[in-house]
Design an enzyme around this catalytic site. Structure first.
Site, PDB file in Angstrom:
ATOM      1  N   CYS A   1       0.839  -1.201   0.000  1.00  0.00           N
ATOM      2  CA  CYS A   1       0.000   0.000   0.000  1.00  0.00           C
ATOM      3  C   CYS A   1       0.877   1.256   0.000  1.00  0.00           C
ATOM      4  O   CYS A   1       0.638   2.194  -0.775  1.00  0.00           O
ATOM      5  CB  CYS A   1      -0.940  -0.036   1.212  1.00  0.00           C
ATOM      6  SG  CYS A   1      -2.105   1.333   1.220  1.00  0.00           S
ATOM      7  N   CYS A   2       1.923   1.267   0.842  1.00  0.00           N
ATOM      8  CA  CYS A   2       2.830   2.423   0.865  1.00  0.00           C
ATOM      9  C   CYS A   2       3.534   2.580  -0.485  1.00  0.00           C
ATOM     10  O   CYS A   2       3.775   3.697  -0.940  1.00  0.00           O
ATOM     11  CB  CYS A   2       3.874   2.270   1.970  1.00  0.00           C
ATOM     12  SG  CYS A   2       3.264   2.603   3.632  1.00  0.00           S
TER      13      CYS A   2
ATOM     14  N   CYS B   1      -1.082   8.669   7.141  1.00  0.00           N
ATOM     15  CA  CYS B   1      -2.434   8.370   6.666  1.00  0.00           C
ATOM     16  C   CYS B   1      -3.353   8.075   7.860  1.00  0.00           C
ATOM     17  O   CYS B   1      -2.911   7.531   8.876  1.00  0.00           O
ATOM     18  CB  CYS B   1      -2.401   7.165   5.743  1.00  0.00           C
ATOM     19  SG  CYS B   1      -1.526   7.473   4.215  1.00  0.00           S
TER      20      CYS B   1
ATOM     21  N   CYS C   1      -3.541   4.555   9.501  1.00  0.00           N
ATOM     22  CA  CYS C   1      -2.261   4.008   9.976  1.00  0.00           C
ATOM     23  C   CYS C   1      -1.623   4.881  11.050  1.00  0.00           C
ATOM     24  O   CYS C   1      -0.430   4.754  11.345  1.00  0.00           O
ATOM     25  CB  CYS C   1      -1.306   3.849   8.812  1.00  0.00           C
ATOM     26  SG  CYS C   1      -1.919   2.704   7.570  1.00  0.00           S
TER      27      CYS C   1
ATOM     28  N   CYS D   1       8.136   3.707   5.710  1.00  0.00           N
ATOM     29  CA  CYS D   1       7.235   3.404   4.594  1.00  0.00           C
ATOM     30  C   CYS D   1       7.983   3.199   3.297  1.00  0.00           C
ATOM     31  O   CYS D   1       7.384   2.918   2.276  1.00  0.00           O
ATOM     32  CB  CYS D   1       6.205   4.513   4.443  1.00  0.00           C
ATOM     33  SG  CYS D   1       6.949   6.126   4.260  1.00  0.00           S
TER      34      CYS D   1
HETATM   35 FE1  SF4 Z   1      -1.344   2.834   2.865  1.00  0.00          FE
HETATM   36 FE2  SF4 Z   1      -1.155   3.212   5.492  1.00  0.00          FE
HETATM   37 FE3  SF4 Z   1       1.036   3.405   3.902  1.00  0.00          FE
HETATM   38 FE4  SF4 Z   1      -0.922   5.264   3.862  1.00  0.00          FE
HETATM   39  S1  SF4 Z   1       0.502   4.781   5.580  1.00  0.00           S
HETATM   40  S2  SF4 Z   1       0.095   4.403   2.128  1.00  0.00           S
HETATM   41  S3  SF4 Z   1      -2.768   3.995   4.114  1.00  0.00           S
HETATM   42  S4  SF4 Z   1      -0.203   1.575   4.352  1.00  0.00           S
END
Ligand code: SF4
Length: 241
Positions: free
Chosen positions: A120-121, A204, A207, A232
């Site tokens: 996701c990151c 985010c 998170c 991340c």
């Molecule tokens: Fe995805 Fe969480 Fe990374 Fe944002 S912080 S990009 S929602 S995993």
């Protein structure tokens, strides 16, 4: 100036004696239009936005809008643009990549495993950052040594090996949290209101959570993971080397 001609070891030593403003000024003088500030709407980024606006408003400021930011971050984004008469350029994830990821692993995949969280990151942050840095020779970040176990070794100037060997400036590397907040208050800079609700580090919405007294500054980021996993992928930090 060619990056390969920089004596980074010598600059590391020289920068230890220089203020954050002087480091940013050096970045502008050296790279002119090819320098950018990354702003993710945390307290450090407020300080750097203020400095950049004073030193040279032509330094581009960008943000990675992951699509999952808290409303408070959008609010302070607007406030900064209004106060400094600047435009913060947004980089979004590729729609097709987000659609494919969510279709396969669900909207809240980050809670399922470290690998899915990193995916996701990658989709929402790392790929857009690569676009944001394209054509840039130097980026400015708000990293501080005391923020996390993974950040104790950062320097004010680094060669960013994961982004084509461009220069990364961390002008606040040696600043304490108190210095950051003293600067914000003294200069009446808008800040992310989540900080008033015990969010020292902001990312985010799904998170990030508030921390309890005595917890590490980044304890509220990806709180379900071990501390050494909590980056991340935007930065190479101590444990990644
Ligand atoms: Fe995805 Fe969480 Fe990374 Fe944002 S912080 S990009 S929602 S995993």
């Amino acid at each position: 100036m060619k990056i390969k001609d920089l004596d980074v070891k010598r600059l590391e030593i020289k920068f230890e004696e220089m203020s954050a403003e002087e480091v940013i000024q050096w970045g502008w003088d050296t790279f002119k239009g090819r320098i950018s500030l990354a702003n993710s709407f945390g307290a450090e980024d407020m300080v750097l936005t203020n400095m950049v606006a004073k030193i040279n408003p032509r330094i581009k400021i960008f943000t990675l809008d992951t699509g999952r930011l808290p409303q408070e971050s959008y609010k302070v984004w607007e406030q900064l643009e209004e106060k400094y008469k600047i435009h913060i350029e947004a980089y979004f994830p590729e729609a097709k990549s987000v659609e494919g990821m969510v279709k396969k692993d669900g909207p809240n995949l980050f809670y399922k495993s470290v690998n899915l969280r990193r995916l996701c990151c990658k989709v929402r942050k790392i790929e857009p950052l690569q676009r944001a840095l394209s054509g840039i020779l130097c980026w400015i970040c708000g990293l501080r040594k005391e923020q996390a176990a993974t950040r104790t070794g950062i320097k004010k100037i680094e060669i960013d090996k994961i982004h084509n060997g461009i220069v990364k400036l961390n002008p606040l590397a040696n600043w304490t949290e108190k210095q950051v907040w003293d600067y914000i208050k003294k200069n009446k800079i808008p800040y992310n209101k989540l900080h008033d609700r015990n969010y020292p580090s902001i990312g985010c919405a799904p998170c990030t959570r508030p921390i309890k007294p005595g917890e590490d500054i980044r304890a509220g980021r990806w709180w379900w993971e071990r501390p050494e996993q909590k980056e991340c992928g935007l930065h190479i930090c101590k444990t990644d080397r």
